[in-house]
Design a protein around this motif. Structure first.
Motif, PDB file in Angstrom:
ATOM      1  N   GLU A  45     108.872  28.220  41.350  1.00  0.00           N
ATOM      2  CA  GLU A  45     108.573  28.702  39.963  1.00  0.00           C
ATOM      3  C   GLU A  45     107.189  28.215  39.352  1.00  0.00           C
ATOM      4  O   GLU A  45     106.484  28.641  38.784  1.00  0.00           O
ATOM      5  CB  GLU A  45     109.705  28.709  39.018  1.00  0.00           C
ATOM      6  N   VAL A  46     107.447  26.821  39.580  1.00  0.00           N
ATOM      7  CA  VAL A  46     106.194  25.837  39.180  1.00  0.00           C
ATOM      8  C   VAL A  46     104.831  26.271  39.751  1.00  0.00           C
ATOM      9  O   VAL A  46     103.756  26.384  39.031  1.00  0.00           O
ATOM     10  CB  VAL A  46     106.616  24.474  39.200  1.00  0.00           C
ATOM     11  N   HIS A  47     104.955  26.447  41.247  1.00  0.00           N
ATOM     12  CA  HIS A  47     103.587  27.157  41.647  1.00  0.00           C
ATOM     13  C   HIS A  47     103.335  28.395  41.305  1.00  0.00           C
ATOM     14  O   HIS A  47     102.115  28.636  41.128  1.00  0.00           O
ATOM     15  CB  HIS A  47     103.796  27.067  43.423  1.00  0.00           C
ATOM     16  N   GLU A  48     104.210  29.340  40.922  1.00  0.00           N
ATOM     17  CA  GLU A  48     103.790  30.569  40.555  1.00  0.00           C
ATOM     18  C   GLU A  48     103.308  30.462  39.220  1.00  0.00           C
ATOM     19  O   GLU A  48     102.164  31.152  38.844  1.00  0.00           O
ATOM     20  CB  GLU A  48     105.022  31.418  40.555  1.00  0.00           C
ATOM     21  N   ALA A  49     103.582  29.367  38.343  1.00  0.00           N
ATOM     22  CA  ALA A  49     103.071  29.186  37.078  1.00  0.00           C
ATOM     23  C   ALA A  49     101.743  28.772  37.142  1.00  0.00           C
ATOM     24  O   ALA A  49     100.807  28.978  36.569  1.00  0.00           O
ATOM     25  CB  ALA A  49     103.971  28.233  36.173  1.00  0.00           C
ATOM     26  N   GLU A  57      95.692  34.293  33.092  1.00  0.00           N
ATOM     27  CA  GLU A  57      96.487  35.181  32.782  1.00  0.00           C
ATOM     28  C   GLU A  57      97.379  34.890  31.723  1.00  0.00           C
ATOM     29  O   GLU A  57      98.504  34.421  31.906  1.00  0.00           O
ATOM     30  CB  GLU A  57      97.236  36.041  33.967  1.00  0.00           C
ATOM     31  N   PRO A  58      97.201  35.087  30.451  1.00  0.00           N
ATOM     32  CA  PRO A  58      98.029  34.845  29.256  1.00  0.00           C
ATOM     33  C   PRO A  58      99.330  35.333  29.594  1.00  0.00           C
ATOM     34  O   PRO A  58     100.531  34.546  29.283  1.00  0.00           O
ATOM     35  CB  PRO A  58      97.341  35.340  28.192  1.00  0.00           C
ATOM     36  N   SER A  59      99.759  36.538  29.529  1.00  0.00           N
ATOM     37  CA  SER A  59     100.853  37.307  29.758  1.00  0.00           C
ATOM     38  C   SER A  59     101.572  36.766  31.220  1.00  0.00           C
ATOM     39  O   SER A  59     103.032  36.345  31.090  1.00  0.00           O
ATOM     40  CB  SER A  59     100.792  38.793  30.026  1.00  0.00           C
ATOM     41  N   GLY A  60     101.033  36.489  32.141  1.00  0.00           N
ATOM     42  CA  GLY A  60     101.532  35.900  33.402  1.00  0.00           C
ATOM     43  C   GLY A  60     101.960  34.461  33.101  1.00  0.00           C
ATOM     44  O   GLY A  60     102.877  34.053  33.545  1.00  0.00           O
ATOM     45  N   ILE A  61     101.165  33.580  32.361  1.00  0.00           N
ATOM     46  CA  ILE A  61     101.482  32.083  32.189  1.00  0.00           C
ATOM     47  C   ILE A  61     102.800  32.216  31.288  1.00  0.00           C
ATOM     48  O   ILE A  61     103.668  31.387  31.387  1.00  0.00           O
ATOM     49  CB  ILE A  61     100.256  31.665  31.317  1.00  0.00           C
ATOM     50  N   MET A  62     102.737  33.350  30.133  1.00  0.00           N
ATOM     51  CA  MET A  62     103.918  33.356  29.263  1.00  0.00           C
ATOM     52  C   MET A  62     105.158  33.530  30.195  1.00  0.00           C
ATOM     53  O   MET A  62     106.071  32.741  30.015  1.00  0.00           O
ATOM     54  CB  MET A  62     103.754  34.460  28.118  1.00  0.00           C
TER      55      MET A  62
END
Length: 266
Positions: A45-49, A57-62
């Motif tokens: 999950e850390v790597h995906e973040a 990507e704001p929505s993706g980061i959120m």
């Protein structure tokens, strides 16, 4: 619980959901997990973040930060079930640490330049660690699980904090030239693989310090270069497909010409 997007969901509600998933009548899959399994999901999950941050990507980061936070709650729940600590103990720990290590904000120390902060942070960290447990080296505590380039940077920063540093970037360039020369000589002498690996490692470690001196993160620079390589290679592949040819059969001279076109196009 109100599921409306307009409602404010508190952190404690997330903690309660985690407790329910692991509790009686909870989720069978969640209940069978342990530290050995969740740590891998946490890393994923850390790597995906990080990927969404790189893409801006704001929505993706959120969303991905929420996933990371959930894994943190999961790990803390596992610890609480063992009677070790709660998530609120972790929050208290970082709360107190941030205050201790920012005496220029919460105390009477005076620091006005951002460049002064990392060194002071490392000094305070070393003092705290020495009180808890005697360490053989100031490098102890740097995780060997960190990505290699980031680990090299952290090691260098620790050394710099105690004065083990080049005077300026020119000194690092001289060291880099020296290490490249040693690698070339080792290759020319057909040294064993272990020796070549050692010399190449010296080159890479020194290159990380060039980046540090230039205030450039080596891992970010490498990621940018790999993206650039992907774009240019994809351009070559596209041109070769359009010519109805096979990539592996195109002479190197033509590949270099296509590479030049891709580079010029950027």
């Amino acid at each position: 619980m109100n599921d409306s997007h307009d409602s404010v969901v508190s952190f404690d509600q997330l903690v309660e959901i985690m407790a329910r998933l692991r509790g009686e009548g909870g989720c069978p899959w969640d209940k069978m997990q342990d530290f050995s399994t969740i740590k891998d999901y946490f890393l994923e999950e850390v790597h995906e973040a990080l990927d969404t941050i790189e893409r801006g990507e704001p929505s993706g980061i959120m969303e991905e930060l929420g996933d990371v936070l959930f894994e943190v709650c999961f790990l803390a729940r596992l610890a609480e079930e063992r009677g070790w600590f709660t998530i609120h103990d972790s929050i208290r720990s970082i709360h107190d640490k941030l205050i201790r290590r920012h005496p220029h904000v919460f105390g009477e120390e005076c620091i006005t330049e951002a460049e002064e902060v990392p060194g002071r942070w490392m000094q305070l960290k070393a003092q705290e660690k020495s009180k808890k447990k005697k360490r053989e080296s100031i490098l102890d505590g740097i995780s060997r699980r960190l990505p290699p380039l980031l680990q090299a940077l952290r090691i260098s920063e620790r050394a710099v904090a105690v004065g083990f540093e080049w005077e300026d970037v020119n000194g690092v360039f001289e060291k880099l030239d020296e290490e490249i020369g040693e690698l070339k000589r080792a290759v020319h002498r057909q040294e064993p693989r272990e020796r070549l690996m050692d010399e190449l490692g010296d080159v890479l470690f020194t290159a990380v310090n060039v980046g540090r001196k230039l205030n450039i993160l080596s891992h970010d620079a490498l990621l940018a270069t790999m993206e650039k390589f992907r774009r240019r290679f994809a351009f070559m592949e596209k041109k070769i497909r359009e010519a109805e040819r096979i990539l592996g059969e195109v002479p190197i001279e033509e590949l270099e010409e296509l590479w030049g076109q891709a580079k010029k196009g950027e």
